[in-house]
Design a protein around this motif. Structure first.
Motif, PDB file in Angstrom:
ATOM      1  N   MET A 240     -10.924   3.135   3.542  1.00  0.00           N
ATOM      2  CA  MET A 240     -10.624   1.979   2.719  1.00  0.00           C
ATOM      3  C   MET A 240     -10.372   0.780   3.613  1.00  0.00           C
ATOM      4  O   MET A 240      -9.553   0.852   4.528  1.00  0.00           O
ATOM      5  CB  MET A 240      -9.370   2.230   1.885  1.00  0.00           C
TER       6      MET A 240
ATOM      7  N   LEU B 141      -6.844  -1.461  -4.174  1.00  0.00           N
ATOM      8  CA  LEU B 141      -7.282  -0.565  -3.102  1.00  0.00           C
ATOM      9  C   LEU B 141      -6.784   0.854  -3.347  1.00  0.00           C
ATOM     10  O   LEU B 141      -7.541   1.826  -3.244  1.00  0.00           O
ATOM     11  CB  LEU B 141      -6.787  -1.083  -1.755  1.00  0.00           C
TER      12      LEU B 141
ATOM     13  N   CYS C 174      -3.975  -4.858  -2.855  1.00  0.00           N
ATOM     14  CA  CYS C 174      -3.407  -3.568  -2.449  1.00  0.00           C
ATOM     15  C   CYS C 174      -3.369  -2.596  -3.625  1.00  0.00           C
ATOM     16  O   CYS C 174      -3.696  -1.415  -3.487  1.00  0.00           O
ATOM     17  CB  CYS C 174      -2.006  -3.753  -1.885  1.00  0.00           C
TER      18      CYS C 174
ATOM     19  N   ILE D 278       0.840  -1.203   0.000  1.00  0.00           N
ATOM     20  CA  ILE D 278       0.000   0.000   0.000  1.00  0.00           C
ATOM     21  C   ILE D 278       0.872   1.249   0.000  1.00  0.00           C
ATOM     22  O   ILE D 278       0.658   2.180  -0.777  1.00  0.00           O
ATOM     23  CB  ILE D 278      -0.950  -0.017   1.211  1.00  0.00           C
TER      24      ILE D 278
ATOM     25  N   VAL E 286      -6.689   3.974   5.547  1.00  0.00           N
ATOM     26  CA  VAL E 286      -6.753   2.584   5.105  1.00  0.00           C
ATOM     27  C   VAL E 286      -6.661   1.689   6.332  1.00  0.00           C
ATOM     28  O   VAL E 286      -5.730   1.822   7.123  1.00  0.00           O
ATOM     29  CB  VAL E 286      -5.583   2.248   4.159  1.00  0.00           C
TER      30      VAL E 286
ATOM     31  N   LEU F 131      -8.838   4.184  -4.103  1.00  0.00           N
ATOM     32  CA  LEU F 131      -8.641   5.350  -3.243  1.00  0.00           C
ATOM     33  C   LEU F 131      -8.357   6.607  -4.055  1.00  0.00           C
ATOM     34  O   LEU F 131      -9.012   7.645  -3.886  1.00  0.00           O
ATOM     35  CB  LEU F 131      -7.485   5.065  -2.283  1.00  0.00           C
TER      36      LEU F 131
END
Lengths: 340, 340
Positions: free
Chosen positions: B150, B309, B306, B84, B123, B313
């Motif tokens: 998230m 995500l 990831c 991430i 997150v 985002l």
DNA sequence: AATATTTATGAAAACGCTTACATTATTTTT
DNA sequence: AAAAATAATGTAAGCGTTTTCATAAATATT
């Protein structure tokens, strides 16, 4: 929303000036207990939290430490980051994490970025931040002109640079010596190119031979340059050495995953561990418990180091004079992959 | 020092107003190419970096994402944090890491702290952020009123909450079904209390039995509540079950370290893996390669998750409409601890 | 060439805090 | 009880940006 509240709102509700609220917020002593309570009650009631930017602008510090780390998915580095973050938070400091990878330019760029964010200090996790060439570490020195630089497990002498490290040299020397003393002469030293500490450990390995007055075979010093995830790569790397005729009775490594790869190699070749091949890992990570037999490994006191590092950091930031170098001693945790 | 320079200094040297410098800095289109170059040259020459606080104050955003994670020393969570962070940085976002531990109050407190820092989003890494009780997740909902939240590998329906997850239910069901189909009925399901996803996997396990119309033995569902480092604890936990007379032909787990503990148990008892005991891990971590035999495990596509995500985002932050739930399918990676 | 339109620039307010300095309230000293 | 000293509070000036709005320069239109 509690988050939109400003110090003005609080001051109005509490019937005081914003300066007083600020003083309460910052724990200034010059405020009457009764006033403090009144303000605090309002703050609690509305869950007010001061805007960190504005605060940072005013104080020119956001109580934030930059953490530089090549790869936080590496088991060892991840733990270090974890311990450091936890300790920082306990001291009310935030951490901005920055994974740099192993490329030098990237490291420099990341550091610059952190500096532009006005972190109060920067922690470099791992010996790979030491560049082994002329002037290679100037970027550290430069950063240290602005803020204290903390090095975990790396050794670099410069003003405003603080090192917390483990004596990897000695730990490796001790482990190697133990093996030599038990009568084993052919010890393969296997290290990972990624980490500078692999060099220091190598020196320890060599020193053990010197101390014991035994001859060193250069072929027994091997560098694996793959990723820390590539256990199979390690196994075939050793297999290749073996197939090429290299022989050894023990393997001393610079990281646990290398040791695990070695154990796998032994299994594949029906070599009995530790009877015919002794194996020593490094870091005392969970990997030591996964393999069969469980692996002897050097515990280099990561948690202790991290605690100390943060202690030194906080001390420095609060103006105390702090030692620039603190060295821990590694400890050989004996398990079933050795019989020393 | 380049760091003390302000936008005023630059504007003076370039012979323009600070507004123009700011426009250059922020890539506004309304600036003459010649002016832009002039300003840029000065900026480059002096290595000027805008003060992040002031910028944050002005923009009310510091391009920073808060990462909440129970324990970044956990191999799995560490990797997630790493992926991430890397993806965020590639999108020019910083990450503030915050390890909360497993205590609920701590999680809430940490979240509040991040919010007060005006992160652009937060997150939450891991299913343990879902609190399994009435209103337990209100803290998430609340945060989502301010910024997008998230969730990695956790499932929660609320406005402005985005979930990226792996269908752990299905993956576990599939693995269990494969075993059942191969004629093995007594499958021990071993999970870890720390993670909510252990429950979802349990449901998958149960569902496999239902689907295959086989009877479930509640005694074969066991929860280990120790730490993710305590492989020896796992081994003795299973040993105790065994000594109490519980019998099983396979073990399906919710995490790799449980599987490794199981393999160790088998070794200790001279139970042949996979002939007499098949073992399935979860997460497909490096641990699967350390044990003997190498362990079959579910790869739940952490990196893909990831990447997705962060994509979601960034999309959300830039105003695009994004799907609130994206589900990946886990994949059973077959190794030598099973014969399915 | 004069006017209308567009583009580029600048001046100044805002962002929400901290803090030096000024002021007022309180306590101590005489 | 007045004066001096101290403690508590308030006022206002920063901190270094972004951004709105006004203005000036450049370009297009007539």
């Amino acid at each position: 929303m509690s988050n939109q509240m400003t110090i003005y709102d609080i001051s109005k509700k509490a019937g005081v000036s914003i300066a007083t609220v600020s003083r309460v917020l910052n724990g200034s002593s010059n405020v009457k207990p009764k006033t403090r309570k009144k303000v605090m009650d309002i703050i609690d009631q509305y869950g007010y939290k001061p805007n960190a930017f504005a605060r940072g602008l005013g104080l020119n510090s956001m109580k934030t430490i930059g953490i530089l780390c090549a790869d936080s998915s590496d088991l060892y580095l991840a733990k270090a980051v974890y311990f450091i973050e936890r300790n920082l938070r306990e001291n009310e400091y935030n951490s901005v994490l920055c994974c740099t990878g192993y490329d030098v330019e990237n490291k420099k760029e990341s550091l610059k970025l952190l500096l532009s964010q006005h972190v109060d200090s920067v922690v470099m996790v791992g010996s790979n931040f030491i560049i082994n060439e002329d002037g290679g570490n100037d970027y550290i020195k430069e950063a240290a002109e602005t803020i204290p630089v903390m090095l975990l497990n790396a050794d670099y002498d410069a003003p405003n640079v603080y090192c917390t490290l483990c004596d990897d040299f000695k730990a490796t020397q001790d482990a190697t010596e133990s093996l030599l003393k038990s009568g084993i002469d052919d010890i393969l030293y296997l290290y990972n190119s990624k980490s500078y500490s692999g060099q220091k450990k190598l020196a320890g390995y060599q020193n053990a031979y010197m101390t014991m007055d035994k001859e060193i075979n250069k072929d027994l010093q091997q560098c694996f340059s793959g990723s820390h995830e590539d256990i199979e790569g390690v196994t075939s790397f050793i297999q290749k050495l073996w197939d090429d005729g290299l022989r050894f009775k023990a393997i001393v490594t610079s990281e646990d995953f290398l040791g695990v790869g070695a154990i796998k190699f032994a299994q594949n070749n029906n070599i009995s561990v530790p009877k015919d091949l002794q194996i020593v890992g490094y870091n005392d990570s969970i990997l030591t418990l996964c393999c069969e037999p469980a692996m002897t490994s050097v515990n280099n006191r990561l948690e202790d180091m991290c605690i100390q590092l943060v202690k030194t950091l906080i001390g420095t930031l609060t103006g105390s004079e702090m030692p620039q170098k603190i060295i821990f001693s590694g400890e050989l945790v004996k398990r079933d992959s050795t019989s020393i």
